[in-house]
Scaffold this motif. Structure first.
Motif, mmCIF file in Angstrom:
data_model
loop_
_atom_site.group_PDB
_atom_site.id
_atom_site.type_symbol
_atom_site.label_atom_id
_atom_site.label_comp_id
_atom_site.label_asym_id
_atom_site.label_seq_id
_atom_site.Cartn_x
_atom_site.Cartn_y
_atom_site.Cartn_z
ATOM 1 N N GLN A 67 0.795 -1.221 0.000
ATOM 2 C CA GLN A 67 0.000 0.000 0.000
ATOM 3 C C GLN A 67 0.835 1.282 0.000
ATOM 4 O O GLN A 67 0.274 2.379 -0.055
ATOM 5 N N PHE A 68 2.165 1.176 0.046
ATOM 6 C CA PHE A 68 2.971 2.400 0.064
ATOM 7 C C PHE A 68 2.841 3.112 -1.280
ATOM 8 O O PHE A 68 2.859 2.459 -2.331
ATOM 9 N N PRO A 69 2.745 4.445 -1.293
ATOM 10 C CA PRO A 69 2.622 5.197 -2.554
ATOM 11 C C PRO A 69 3.964 5.254 -3.294
ATOM 12 O O PRO A 69 4.682 6.257 -3.244
ATOM 13 N N TYR B 4 0.934 -3.751 14.099
ATOM 14 C CA TYR B 4 1.904 -4.259 13.138
ATOM 15 C C TYR B 4 1.228 -4.379 11.778
ATOM 16 O O TYR B 4 0.044 -4.717 11.680
ATOM 17 N N GLY B 5 2.009 -4.121 10.729
ATOM 18 C CA GLY B 5 1.494 -4.191 9.374
ATOM 19 C C GLY B 5 1.639 -5.572 8.762
ATOM 20 O O GLY B 5 1.666 -6.595 9.449
ATOM 21 N N ASP B 6 1.784 -5.584 7.450
ATOM 22 C CA ASP B 6 1.756 -6.817 6.671
ATOM 23 C C ASP B 6 3.172 -7.305 6.345
ATOM 24 O O ASP B 6 4.163 -6.612 6.617
ATOM 25 N N GLU C 272 -2.702 -4.451 24.276
ATOM 26 C CA GLU C 272 -3.377 -5.034 23.127
ATOM 27 C C GLU C 272 -2.462 -4.968 21.907
ATOM 28 O O GLU C 272 -1.759 -3.975 21.704
ATOM 29 N N VAL C 273 -2.484 -6.018 21.114
ATOM 30 C CA VAL C 273 -1.697 -6.092 19.883
ATOM 31 C C VAL C 273 -2.649 -6.363 18.731
ATOM 32 O O VAL C 273 -3.470 -7.276 18.794
ATOM 33 N N ILE C 274 -2.537 -5.555 17.686
ATOM 34 C CA ILE C 274 -3.330 -5.772 16.481
ATOM 35 C C ILE C 274 -2.386 -5.963 15.301
ATOM 36 O O ILE C 274 -1.577 -5.078 14.997
ATOM 37 N N ASP C 275 -2.469 -7.123 14.685
ATOM 38 C CA ASP C 275 -1.812 -7.347 13.398
ATOM 39 C C ASP C 275 -2.843 -6.979 12.335
ATOM 40 O O ASP C 275 -3.879 -7.647 12.204
ATOM 41 N N LEU C 276 -2.601 -5.920 11.618
ATOM 42 C CA LEU C 276 -3.611 -5.368 10.717
ATOM 43 C C LEU C 276 -4.185 -6.398 9.737
ATOM 44 O O LEU C 276 -5.399 -6.394 9.496
ATOM 45 N N PRO C 277 -3.378 -7.303 9.154
ATOM 46 C CA PRO C 277 -3.977 -8.291 8.247
ATOM 47 C C PRO C 277 -5.046 -9.150 8.937
ATOM 48 O O PRO C 277 -5.989 -9.592 8.287
ATOM 49 N N ASP C 278 -4.918 -9.357 10.243
ATOM 50 C CA ASP C 278 -5.880 -10.188 10.964
ATOM 51 C C ASP C 278 -7.255 -9.534 11.073
ATOM 52 O O ASP C 278 -8.246 -10.214 11.339
ATOM 53 N N ILE C 279 -7.308 -8.207 10.896
ATOM 54 C CA ILE C 279 -8.606 -7.528 10.940
ATOM 55 C C ILE C 279 -9.006 -7.032 9.541
ATOM 56 O O ILE C 279 -9.851 -6.153 9.412
ATOM 57 N N GLY C 280 -8.359 -7.617 8.519
ATOM 58 C CA GLY C 280 -8.744 -7.327 7.145
ATOM 59 C C GLY C 280 -8.107 -6.107 6.526
ATOM 60 O O GLY C 280 -8.499 -5.694 5.422
ATOM 61 N N LYS D 14 -4.907 -4.948 4.838
ATOM 62 C CA LYS D 14 -3.760 -5.645 4.245
ATOM 63 C C LYS D 14 -2.858 -4.691 3.457
ATOM 64 O O LYS D 14 -3.280 -3.641 3.004
ATOM 65 N N GLY D 15 -1.614 -5.124 3.307
ATOM 66 C CA GLY D 15 -0.669 -4.425 2.437
ATOM 67 C C GLY D 15 0.139 -3.334 3.092
ATOM 68 O O GLY D 15 0.827 -2.579 2.396
ATOM 69 N N ASN D 16 0.101 -3.233 4.425
ATOM 70 C CA ASN D 16 0.772 -2.109 5.076
ATOM 71 C C ASN D 16 2.260 -2.336 5.277
ATOM 72 O O ASN D 16 2.699 -3.391 5.727
ATOM 73 N N SER D 17 3.030 -1.314 4.962
ATOM 74 C CA SER D 17 4.470 -1.299 5.162
ATOM 75 C C SER D 17 4.778 -0.831 6.581
ATOM 76 O O SER D 17 3.868 -0.571 7.385
#
Length: 345
Positions: free
Chosen positions: A183-185, A273-275, A305-313, A315-318
């Motif tokens: 997702q990075f530009p 955390y990202g992808d 609390e820890v959130i892995d972004l792909p786990d909540i839909g 995706k693609g984060n650097s």
């Protein structure tokens, strides 16, 4: 600057158009400004005196580096919205080799997290850490031990999970090997690289001192910190847990002091955390170190609390998720968490 309408893009007189992606709706601010905090005086002696012509055709001036120098101060810019909804000020701390620009307009001209959180009604303090940006440098190795570290142009592309690891960058955009769905530009990667600044590996104590003075001045507060800023945020909160009520860590580069993990038992903590972490050469270890510290906080009675972004839909984060194309979607996650914690009205 009371009741001032502040647009998200600064426009100089004579310009006929705004950069692509600039938000048009104004921001209503009660006040904005800046200040420097922290620092110390250091005396230097025994250095040679030189003569320098500063302007072509000018008169040479004697430059004597001996004497008292002001060093290790930190620059802070603040924005107070006209309608404040955040219950505490939000302090933004950037990562290594970067400045507060991290949170401003994205490299491709979209709204960054600074404006996003002001729009939500947060009073925001965005800083350039010691030895970065408008905080200034000091002589080295006289004051800053050792030499600064400079990043090459391919470095962040290959290390921040934009490209597919070592060798993935190429000056020819058509030959770059991007991580699928990233997702990075990337078209604005050159603009991102222009934000990079040198950093030292010997100034951590000075940075922490300046952050501590900022916390003394502004808090109780919430700290949002990225990468290298993560360990600083953890340690600042361990030193003054009564003042830092919440931490939002964006892929922290490490944890705090293990022996003092219990000091964060009452601090609300969110780590994002990202992808692509599992397929990277470095990030599994970096993430494991951060999780290991949070486990110690949890064992001491805390509830990080820890959130892995792909786990909540998401995706693609650097590593630079505040700049990614879906940066405002990620910001929404943070905003909702802060509201759930009772920090928003």
């Amino acid at each position: 600057m009371k009741n001032h309408l502040f647009t998200t893009c600064f426009v100089a007189a004579g310009l006929v158009s705004l950069p692509t992606g600039c938000a048009q709706a104004p921001l209503a601010l009660q006040e904005m400004g800046s200040f420097h905090i922290g620092g110390r005086e250091v005396s230097i002696s025994g250095k040679p005196v030189s003569e320098i012509v500063f302007t072509a055709g000018g008169v040479p001036a004697k430059v004597d580096p001996n004497g008292i120098h002001q060093v290790e101060q930190m620059y802070v810019q603040y924005f107070v919205p006209a309608r404040r909804r955040g219950r505490l000020p939000l302090l933004m701390w950037h990562g290594g080799g970067l400045t507060g620009v991290t949170y401003e307009t994205t490299p491709d001209g979209r709204e960054g997290w600074l404006n996003y959180f002001i729009r939500q009604g947060w009073t925001v303090y965005n800083s350039d850490a010691v030895e970065r940006g408008r905080s200034g440098w000091a002589m080295y190795p006289d004051i800053f031990a050792g030499a600064p570290v400079f990043l090459t142009k391919p470095g962040p592309f290959e290390r921040f999970r934009i490209g597919a690891g070592a060798g993935s960058y190429d000056e020819d955009a058509g030959k770059m090997r991007l991580l699928p769905g990233n997702q990075f530009p990337v078209a604005a990667y050159d603009n991102f690289i222009k934000q990079n600044v040198p950093r030292w590996t010997s100034t951590d104590d000075a940075i922490l001192r300046a952050y501590a003075q900022l916390v003394d001045k502004l808090c109780p507060c919430i700290v949002l910190a990225h990468s290298q800023g993560g360990p600083f945020a953890f340690k600042a909160a361990q030193a003054q847990p009564e003042k830092i009520k919440a931490l939002v860590l964006i892929e922290p580069a490490g944890g705090g002091t293990m022996a003092d993990a219990a000091k964060l038992r009452d601090t609300a903590i969110l780590t994002l955390y990202g992808d692509y972490i599992g397929q990277d050469a470095r990030w599994p270890k970096i993430r494991a170190n951060g999780i290991g510290f949070l486990d110690q906080v949890r064992a001491a009675g805390g509830k990080p609390e820890v959130i892995d972004l792909p786990d909540i839909g998401i995706k693609g984060n650097s590593h630079m998720m505040m700049m990614d194309k879906n940066n405002l979607q990620v910001a929404d996650v943070i905003q909702q968490w802060l509201a759930n914690q009772g920090f928003y009205r």
